[in-house]
Write a protein that holds these residues in place. Structure first.
Motif, mmCIF file in Angstrom:
data_model
loop_
_atom_site.group_PDB
_atom_site.id
_atom_site.type_symbol
_atom_site.label_atom_id
_atom_site.label_comp_id
_atom_site.label_asym_id
_atom_site.label_seq_id
_atom_site.Cartn_x
_atom_site.Cartn_y
_atom_site.Cartn_z
ATOM 1 N N ALA A 54 -8.072 2.652 3.337
ATOM 2 C CA ALA A 54 -8.342 3.734 4.294
ATOM 3 C C ALA A 54 -8.143 5.057 3.569
ATOM 4 O O ALA A 54 -7.418 5.126 2.572
ATOM 5 C CB ALA A 54 -7.425 3.634 5.512
ATOM 6 N N VAL A 55 -8.778 6.117 4.080
ATOM 7 C CA VAL A 55 -8.767 7.409 3.404
ATOM 8 C C VAL A 55 -8.625 8.516 4.447
ATOM 9 O O VAL A 55 -9.223 8.449 5.524
ATOM 10 C CB VAL A 55 -10.074 7.635 2.597
ATOM 11 N N ASP A 56 -7.811 9.524 4.117
ATOM 12 C CA ASP A 56 -7.808 10.746 4.908
ATOM 13 C C ASP A 56 -8.119 11.923 3.995
ATOM 14 O O ASP A 56 -8.584 11.728 2.863
ATOM 15 C CB ASP A 56 -6.485 10.927 5.669
ATOM 16 N N GLY A 57 -7.872 13.148 4.425
ATOM 17 C CA GLY A 57 -8.263 14.308 3.647
ATOM 18 C C GLY A 57 -7.437 14.556 2.420
ATOM 19 O O GLY A 57 -7.780 15.434 1.612
ATOM 20 N N ALA A 58 -6.340 13.799 2.218
ATOM 21 C CA ALA A 58 -5.469 14.031 1.074
ATOM 22 C C ALA A 58 -5.165 12.785 0.265
ATOM 23 O O ALA A 58 -4.858 12.886 -0.925
ATOM 24 C CB ALA A 58 -4.145 14.662 1.537
ATOM 25 N N HIS A 59 -5.252 11.584 0.872
ATOM 26 C CA HIS A 59 -4.776 10.377 0.196
ATOM 27 C C HIS A 59 -5.684 9.173 0.438
ATOM 28 O O HIS A 59 -6.485 9.144 1.372
ATOM 29 C CB HIS A 59 -3.356 10.011 0.677
ATOM 30 N N ILE A 60 -5.517 8.192 -0.443
ATOM 31 C CA ILE A 60 -6.087 6.856 -0.291
ATOM 32 C C ILE A 60 -4.933 5.905 0.021
ATOM 33 O O ILE A 60 -3.867 5.980 -0.622
ATOM 34 C CB ILE A 60 -6.797 6.393 -1.577
ATOM 35 N N TYR A 61 -5.127 5.028 0.994
ATOM 36 C CA TYR A 61 -4.099 4.049 1.368
ATOM 37 C C TYR A 61 -4.694 2.650 1.179
ATOM 38 O O TYR A 61 -5.888 2.434 1.384
ATOM 39 C CB TYR A 61 -3.680 4.233 2.826
ATOM 40 N N TRP A 62 -3.848 1.684 0.830
ATOM 41 C CA TRP A 62 -4.313 0.300 0.690
ATOM 42 C C TRP A 62 -3.189 -0.649 1.066
ATOM 43 O O TRP A 62 -2.004 -0.285 1.094
ATOM 44 C CB TRP A 62 -4.798 0.022 -0.731
ATOM 45 N N SER A 63 -3.584 -1.862 1.385
ATOM 46 C CA SER A 63 -2.621 -2.914 1.723
ATOM 47 C C SER A 63 -2.643 -3.985 0.646
ATOM 48 O O SER A 63 -3.692 -4.301 0.080
ATOM 49 C CB SER A 63 -2.962 -3.532 3.087
ATOM 50 N N SER A 64 -1.476 -4.540 0.355
ATOM 51 C CA SER A 64 -1.328 -5.606 -0.646
ATOM 52 C C SER A 64 -0.647 -6.789 0.011
ATOM 53 O O SER A 64 0.583 -6.776 0.222
ATOM 54 C CB SER A 64 -0.504 -5.121 -1.840
ATOM 55 N N PRO A 65 -1.402 -7.832 0.385
ATOM 56 C CA PRO A 65 -0.796 -8.978 1.090
ATOM 57 C C PRO A 65 0.283 -9.689 0.275
ATOM 58 O O PRO A 65 1.301 -10.103 0.827
ATOM 59 C CB PRO A 65 -1.993 -9.901 1.355
ATOM 60 N N ALA A 66 0.068 -9.842 -1.027
ATOM 61 C CA ALA A 66 1.016 -10.608 -1.837
ATOM 62 C C ALA A 66 2.395 -9.972 -1.871
ATOM 63 O O ALA A 66 3.422 -10.673 -1.815
ATOM 64 C CB ALA A 66 0.469 -10.762 -3.258
ATOM 65 N N SER A 67 2.458 -8.670 -1.953
ATOM 66 C CA SER A 67 3.746 -7.980 -2.037
ATOM 67 C C SER A 67 4.225 -7.465 -0.690
ATOM 68 O O SER A 67 5.351 -6.965 -0.590
ATOM 69 C CB SER A 67 3.639 -6.809 -3.015
ATOM 70 N N GLY A 68 3.392 -7.572 0.343
ATOM 71 C CA GLY A 68 3.785 -7.089 1.658
ATOM 72 C C GLY A 68 4.011 -5.590 1.698
ATOM 73 O O GLY A 68 4.929 -5.118 2.377
ATOM 74 N N THR A 69 3.165 -4.838 1.011
ATOM 75 C CA THR A 69 3.360 -3.393 0.907
ATOM 76 C C THR A 69 2.098 -2.629 1.283
ATOM 77 O O THR A 69 0.987 -3.161 1.254
ATOM 78 C CB THR A 69 3.765 -2.997 -0.526
ATOM 79 N N ILE A 70 2.316 -1.353 1.597
ATOM 80 C CA ILE A 70 1.245 -0.390 1.790
ATOM 81 C C ILE A 70 1.375 0.636 0.669
ATOM 82 O O ILE A 70 2.462 1.192 0.444
ATOM 83 C CB ILE A 70 1.342 0.316 3.152
#
Length: 586
Positions: free
Chosen positions: A306-322
């Motif tokens: 996902a993306v907003d005006g300042a950052h890119i975000y992602w999910s990592s199932p293996a590590s359980g992190t955003i």
């Protein structure tokens, strides 16, 4: 993305009918700004004295291929909360939306039954904002609701308010367990595979008008994204691809090829992003398909993006992190949020990028006006809900909205809306204010600074003047005498001079009024005015008050009759007609 028109009784009882379907209207990504055709009657004249330009639609491009979207005329009339509104091309009335107290991130916990959420700065983590989901995969938000795809059990799309209330786990029934989910101003979309055939499906935002096979995809579609002009999806597999369509009859499965098992996909006004699970990367390409980078960010098996005006975000199932990174790929933090349970789908509140970001109106005369259109662009991968447009600043009353499409509809991903502002100065000099856009965006409220210089060729005028009270009781024994107030109203900003004169009896001698003395009984009587002092004060246009203690310097006024001669001078040296007020000292 699907245009609609209302049918029924329009303003003044006129019938309004929807146009016949003739194909889809394609609104291009803005290269410039045109004024929105939503002007109030009698809006006035431009700064140069001419009328406002005739409103017209923004430039559109069309294809000759038939799509599922109806073509609209230049305007459509839609009923909203009992009122009839005229909207420009492609604008549809939606319910008013509330802005979140703080921008948030949302994700689907595949290994549990919950939808998680946190503030956009990583604080306030709640791994169970919504419970009861069945292996949720995709997630999307639109400024009003959050939607999720039940990846387990029977096929369903769930929906709830952004705060987790009003949960409906079976908002839409799908033909198979859905994977990705997306939303725009009219519809909710999802991907699914039925009998080995993949499709993008959609339903109206009220859950009706379900189309289970709107767009054909590869056999294993995952994420989906939509904007005002296109649909994007991820065809899973190694190698897989990113597909794109411009309506139901123009799907392209190989918009981006060579992607290793893609799942999440997000689009902005400039780029399309995807999560490559087997490629351990976030990929990126321009929306026209150029400048493809398969490894824009190197990450361990991301699932959603996902993306907003300042950052890119992602999910990592293996590590359980955003994870989170800057838009240029720098500052990557794979452990931005921890403790998720095999997260996949991810969404973030919208962000606003206004154009122009500030504006200086041309020099405008007082009583005239000049106009400017502002494009409120959604620079994120989520739809934008604008709830209020207002003005702030010291001269906010000099600015008025004369056209607004932002409050009429939720703005789709990578789209935008237009606000027309008119500068109508009420006073001379430099005027300052700001256009304030309150929305579901992460950077809400968004202020657009506004300035303008107002001129007034007319000299200042006193519209009212008085001394209150007209009778003063002064005492030399007390320095705290109540005194009086000079109250006056000016037409514009000016410097006001108060000349205080004492009136005494005199006789006319040799054509002049002279003080009466013993032995000067001859000559007709006259009133002699003797200046006793002067006061100066800078004043603004409108009502003003000047406190007068009854003293000129240290000298207390004596008993008698007085008058105050008020005169005003503006910045250009133009002088007003004097105004005379009188008072007595007893």
């Amino acid at each position: 993305m699907r245009a609609r028109a209302a049918q029924g009784q329009g303003p003044q009882g006129q019938a309004v009918h929807p146009p016949a379907p003739r194909g889809r209207v394609h609104a291009p990504r803005p290269q410039g700004i045109q004024q929105l055709p939503l002007h109030r009657p009698g809006a006035g004249q431009e700064a140069g004295g001419g009328p406002l330009p005739a409103p017209g639609p923004a430039p559109l491009r069309r294809t000759q291929r038939q799509h599922r979207h109806d073509e609209l005329p230049h305007h459509q009339v839609t009923r909203y909360r009992g009122r009839w509104l005229t909207a420009p091309l492609g604008v549809v009335v939606a319910l008013a939306c509330s802005s979140p107290a703080q921008a948030r991130i949302y994700w689907a916990n595949q290994a549990s039954t919950s939808i998680g959420a946190a503030n956009a700065d990583g604080t306030g983590v709640n791994q169970s904002l919504i419970g009861g989901a069945s292996a949720p995969v995709g997630v999307a938000v639109d400024g009003v609701h959050i939607y999720w795809a039940h990846g387990g059990g029977s096929g369903r799309i769930g929906r709830a308010k952004l705060d987790g209330s009003e949960v409906n786990q079976a908002f839409v029934t799908t033909a198979a367990p859905p994977q990705g989910v997306a939303v725009d101003a009219l519809s909710v979309y999802w991907t699914q595979t039925v009998s080995g055939a993949g499709h993008v499906a959609f339903a109206a935002l009220d859950g009706s008008a379900v189309n289970q096979s709107y767009l054909p995809t590869g056999p294993a579609p995952c994420g989906v994204a939509v904007d005002p002009d296109k649909e994007y999806w991820a065809d899973g597999g190694d190698p897989g691809s990113i597909g794109r369509a411009h309506g139901a009859f123009t799907p392209t499965q190989g918009f981006v090829t060579g992607v290793r098992d893609p799942c999440g996909v997000a689009d902005t006004p400039t780029y399309v992003y995807w999560a490559s699970r087997a490629g351990n990367a976030i990929g990126r390409a321009r929306v026209d398909g150029t400048e493809t980078v398969q490894t824009f960010l190197s990450l361990p098996s991301p699932c959603g993006v996902a993306v907003d005006g300042a950052h890119i975000y992602w999910s990592s199932p293996a590590s359980g992190t955003i994870g989170r990174a800057n838009l240029d790929g720098s500052g990557a933090n794979p452990n931005f949020i921890t403790g998720a349970q095999s997260p996949c789908g991810i969404a973030v509140d919208a962000s606003v990028d206004p154009s122009p970001p500030s504006y200086a109106f041309p020099t405008t005369r007082v009583g005239g006006g000049s106009s400017q259109a502002f494009f409120i662009r959604d620079s994120s991968s989520s739809p934008l809900a604008v709830t209020r447009v207002a003005f702030a600043g010291p001269d906010r009353g000099d600015f008025v909205v004369i056209g607004d499409s932002c409050l009429v509809s939720v703005t789709p991903t990578a789209g935008g809306c237009i606000v027309n502002v008119r500068f109508t100065p009420t006073g001379e000099g430099r005027r300052r204010g700001s256009l304030r856009v309150i929305s579901s965006a992460s950077n809400s409220p968004t202020d657009i600074p506004l300035t303008g210089v107002a001129t007034d060729p007319r000299p200042p005028r006193f519209r009212a003047a008085a001394v209150r009270p007209p009778t003063l009781r002064l005492s030399s024994r007390s320095r705290r005498a109540p005194g009086a107030t000079f109250a006056y109203t000016l037409s514009k900003r000016a410097r006001v001079t108060f000349t205080i004169q004492r009136a005494s009896a005199g006789r006319v001698l040799a054509g002049r009024c002279r003080p009466s003395r013993a032995g000067r009984a001859r000559g007709r009587r006259c009133t002699l005015l003797l200046r006793v002092g002067r006061l100066v004060r800078s004043s603004h246009g409108g009502p003003n008050r000047k406190r007068f203690s009854g003293r000129i310097g240290r000298r207390l006024l004596g008993r008698g009759r007085y008058r105050v001669r008020m005169s005003a001078t503006d910045q250009a040296g133009r002088r007003s007609q004097p105004r005379i007020v009188r008072f007595r000292v007893v």
